[in-house]
Design a protein around this motif. Sequence first.
Motif, PDB file in Angstrom:
ATOM      1  N   VAL A  83      12.340   7.547  -5.686  1.00 17.78           N
ATOM      2  CA  VAL A  83      11.759   7.926  -7.018  1.00 17.78           C
ATOM      3  C   VAL A  83      12.737   6.879  -8.007  1.00 17.78           C
ATOM      4  O   VAL A  83      12.242   6.175  -9.046  1.00 17.78           O
ATOM      5  CB  VAL A  83      12.073   9.223  -7.621  1.00 17.78           C
ATOM      6  CG1 VAL A  83      11.858   9.538  -9.060  1.00 17.78           C
ATOM      7  CG2 VAL A  83      11.579  10.230  -6.600  1.00 17.78           C
ATOM      8  N   TYR A  84      14.061   6.694  -7.814  1.00 20.01           N
ATOM      9  CA  TYR A  84      14.833   5.907  -8.609  1.00 20.01           C
ATOM     10  C   TYR A  84      14.573   4.360  -8.474  1.00 20.01           C
ATOM     11  O   TYR A  84      14.774   3.483  -9.271  1.00 20.01           O
ATOM     12  CB  TYR A  84      16.336   6.073  -8.493  1.00 20.01           C
ATOM     13  CG  TYR A  84      16.672   7.259  -8.891  1.00 20.01           C
ATOM     14  CD1 TYR A  84      17.198   7.146 -10.439  1.00 20.01           C
ATOM     15  CD2 TYR A  84      17.336   8.355  -8.568  1.00 20.01           C
ATOM     16  CE1 TYR A  84      17.589   8.347 -11.180  1.00 20.01           C
ATOM     17  CE2 TYR A  84      17.816   9.625  -9.223  1.00 20.01           C
ATOM     18  CZ  TYR A  84      17.816   9.424 -10.518  1.00 20.01           C
ATOM     19  OH  TYR A  84      18.280  10.587 -11.112  1.00 20.01           O
ATOM     20  N   ARG A  85      13.667   3.853  -7.291  1.00 24.14           N
ATOM     21  CA  ARG A  85      13.620   2.583  -7.210  1.00 24.14           C
ATOM     22  C   ARG A  85      12.517   2.169  -8.135  1.00 24.14           C
ATOM     23  O   ARG A  85      12.356   1.083  -8.667  1.00 24.14           O
ATOM     24  CB  ARG A  85      13.108   2.449  -5.714  1.00 24.14           C
ATOM     25  CG  ARG A  85      14.386   1.932  -4.751  1.00 24.14           C
ATOM     26  CD  ARG A  85      14.076   1.248  -3.420  1.00 24.14           C
ATOM     27  NE  ARG A  85      13.210   2.295  -2.648  1.00 24.14           N
ATOM     28  CZ  ARG A  85      13.609   3.316  -1.824  1.00 24.14           C
ATOM     29  NH1 ARG A  85      14.921   3.286  -1.713  1.00 24.14           N
ATOM     30  NH2 ARG A  85      12.778   4.000  -1.189  1.00 24.14           N
ATOM     31  N   ARG A  86      11.578   3.298  -8.350  1.00 23.59           N
ATOM     32  CA  ARG A  86      10.337   3.101  -9.190  1.00 23.59           C
ATOM     33  C   ARG A  86      10.867   3.163 -10.667  1.00 23.59           C
ATOM     34  O   ARG A  86      10.349   2.591 -11.630  1.00 23.59           O
ATOM     35  CB  ARG A  86       9.279   3.827  -8.792  1.00 23.59           C
ATOM     36  CG  ARG A  86       8.566   3.413  -7.598  1.00 23.59           C
ATOM     37  CD  ARG A  86       8.590   1.985  -7.297  1.00 23.59           C
ATOM     38  NE  ARG A  86       7.368   1.331  -8.110  1.00 23.59           N
ATOM     39  CZ  ARG A  86       6.406   1.017  -7.876  1.00 23.59           C
ATOM     40  NH1 ARG A  86       5.610   1.205  -6.880  1.00 23.59           N
ATOM     41  NH2 ARG A  86       5.656   0.677  -8.787  1.00 23.59           N
TER      42      ARG A  86
ATOM     43  N   VAL B 182       0.882  -1.310  -0.080  1.00 26.00           N
ATOM     44  CA  VAL B 182      -0.271   0.041  -0.109  1.00 26.00           C
ATOM     45  C   VAL B 182       0.893   1.232  -0.027  1.00 26.00           C
ATOM     46  O   VAL B 182       0.482   2.177  -0.607  1.00 26.00           O
ATOM     47  CB  VAL B 182      -1.067   0.077   1.224  1.00 26.00           C
ATOM     48  CG1 VAL B 182      -1.625   1.319   1.430  1.00 26.00           C
ATOM     49  CG2 VAL B 182      -1.899  -1.102   1.077  1.00 26.00           C
ATOM     50  N   ASP B 183       2.017   1.103   0.893  1.00 26.15           N
ATOM     51  CA  ASP B 183       2.762   2.200   0.775  1.00 26.15           C
ATOM     52  C   ASP B 183       3.617   2.815  -0.537  1.00 26.15           C
ATOM     53  O   ASP B 183       3.613   3.801  -0.835  1.00 26.15           O
ATOM     54  CB  ASP B 183       3.857   2.149   1.889  1.00 26.15           C
ATOM     55  CG  ASP B 183       3.166   2.412   3.359  1.00 26.15           C
ATOM     56  OD1 ASP B 183       2.096   2.777   3.459  1.00 26.15           O
ATOM     57  OD2 ASP B 183       3.810   1.817   4.377  1.00 26.15           O
ATOM     58  N   ALA B 184       3.972   1.543  -1.034  1.00 29.83           N
ATOM     59  CA  ALA B 184       4.612   1.544  -2.552  1.00 29.83           C
ATOM     60  C   ALA B 184       3.787   2.103  -3.396  1.00 29.83           C
ATOM     61  O   ALA B 184       4.202   2.931  -4.102  1.00 29.83           O
ATOM     62  CB  ALA B 184       5.089   0.090  -2.906  1.00 29.83           C
ATOM     63  N   GLN B 185       2.483   1.716  -3.282  1.00 30.57           N
ATOM     64  CA  GLN B 185       1.463   2.254  -4.279  1.00 30.57           C
ATOM     65  C   GLN B 185       1.113   3.594  -4.217  1.00 30.57           C
ATOM     66  O   GLN B 185       1.094   4.694  -5.011  1.00 30.57           O
ATOM     67  CB  GLN B 185       0.302   1.498  -4.211  1.00 30.57           C
ATOM     68  CG  GLN B 185      -0.887   2.029  -5.384  1.00 30.57           C
ATOM     69  CD  GLN B 185      -0.486   1.782  -6.648  1.00 30.57           C
ATOM     70  OE1 GLN B 185       0.137   0.743  -6.879  1.00 30.57           O
ATOM     71  NE2 GLN B 185      -0.914   2.823  -7.586  1.00 30.57           N
TER      72      GLN B 185
ATOM     73  N   GLU C 228       1.880   6.964  -6.734  1.00 37.18           N
ATOM     74  CA  GLU C 228       0.941   7.906  -7.257  1.00 37.18           C
ATOM     75  C   GLU C 228       1.671   9.352  -6.724  1.00 37.18           C
ATOM     76  O   GLU C 228       1.311  10.229  -7.530  1.00 37.18           O
ATOM     77  CB  GLU C 228      -0.361   7.707  -6.291  1.00 37.18           C
ATOM     78  CG  GLU C 228      -0.993   6.436  -6.832  1.00 37.18           C
ATOM     79  CD  GLU C 228      -2.192   6.160  -5.951  1.00 37.18           C
ATOM     80  OE1 GLU C 228      -2.239   6.834  -5.015  1.00 37.18           O
ATOM     81  OE2 GLU C 228      -2.834   5.061  -6.172  1.00 37.18           O
ATOM     82  N   HIS C 229       2.152   9.706  -5.673  1.00 35.87           N
ATOM     83  CA  HIS C 229       2.851  10.827  -5.323  1.00 35.87           C
ATOM     84  C   HIS C 229       3.701  11.279  -6.396  1.00 35.87           C
ATOM     85  O   HIS C 229       4.007  12.447  -6.895  1.00 35.87           O
ATOM     86  CB  HIS C 229       3.542  10.627  -3.963  1.00 35.87           C
ATOM     87  CG  HIS C 229       2.389  10.742  -2.665  1.00 35.87           C
ATOM     88  ND1 HIS C 229       1.297  11.234  -2.883  1.00 35.87           N
ATOM     89  CD2 HIS C 229       2.592  10.233  -1.639  1.00 35.87           C
ATOM     90  CE1 HIS C 229       0.395  11.038  -1.833  1.00 35.87           C
ATOM     91  NE2 HIS C 229       1.324  10.478  -1.034  1.00 35.87           N
ATOM     92  N   VAL C 230       4.730  10.396  -6.618  1.00 40.90           N
ATOM     93  CA  VAL C 230       5.871  10.662  -7.622  1.00 40.90           C
ATOM     94  C   VAL C 230       5.322  10.833  -8.930  1.00 40.90           C
ATOM     95  O   VAL C 230       5.718  11.713  -9.640  1.00 40.90           O
ATOM     96  CB  VAL C 230       6.604   9.318  -7.719  1.00 40.90           C
ATOM     97  CG1 VAL C 230       7.785   9.625  -8.886  1.00 40.90           C
ATOM     98  CG2 VAL C 230       7.574   9.147  -6.255  1.00 40.90           C
TER      99      VAL C 230
END
Length: 254
Positions: free
Chosen positions: A78-81, A38-41, A45-47
């Motif tokens: 950011v770079y992880r996604r 949930v946190d990752a999603q 969305e924020h990014v």
Amino acid sequence: MNISDFHGSATALSVESTGRALTSPTTHGVGRSTPLRVDAQRNLEHVLRAAREVFGELGYGAPMEDVARRARVGVGTVYRRFPSKDVLVRRIAEEETARLTEQARTALGQEEEPWQALSRFLRTSVASGAGRLLPPQVLRVGSTAEEAAEEAEEARVPHQRQAAEAAGAPGLRVVGAAEDEPSDDAGAGALLEVVGRLVHRAREAGELRADVTVADVLLVIATAAPALPDPAQQAAASTRLLDILLEGLRSRTV
């Protein structure tokens, strides 16, 4: 009682008193992994929201650090996604291209009058701010007849191609992107095809200047969406500028 008996009794006591077995803080069970997803999603969305805002205001040259600050996450998140800026830029450009394509299809399907359909598409697109996030390669215009003939084969539908050749209009370039530019040939091609139909209908009806191309229409969308700090001022400026540009697109005989 040996050590193994002690651990077995302790575990049994915990289950009996609490109704569930104890788990280690580092256990990757369902209760631990679900909040992380949930946190990752939410972070994603924020990014993406921050990237649209930052690139819309500063262009695709804005650094990833600006996106991270706007999203209120670390740049590492950011770079992880998105392992590179090009991947993030490509994602945003593809989404905005798809949004413009859908807006053009809606105008084409719901407006019977050719000029009203083209005008509706332009007003909707400018109001959404999508023009500031168009991929750079869809805004390039060929200046020679040879370029126009070659590139029209890729970018135009047949009836629009014939009209352009008859009018001697410059062609629209959809060229290979540089390393720092987004490239989505399928998405850009779909956008050019449907906008081409809007342009062709308005031209055939005698309501659009004969020399106006698909590239001109996309340039109007990109130009008429200024990024101003005050939302009300930005909306007023966009409306006024688009009114002027629409008047310039119309045929003199209308």
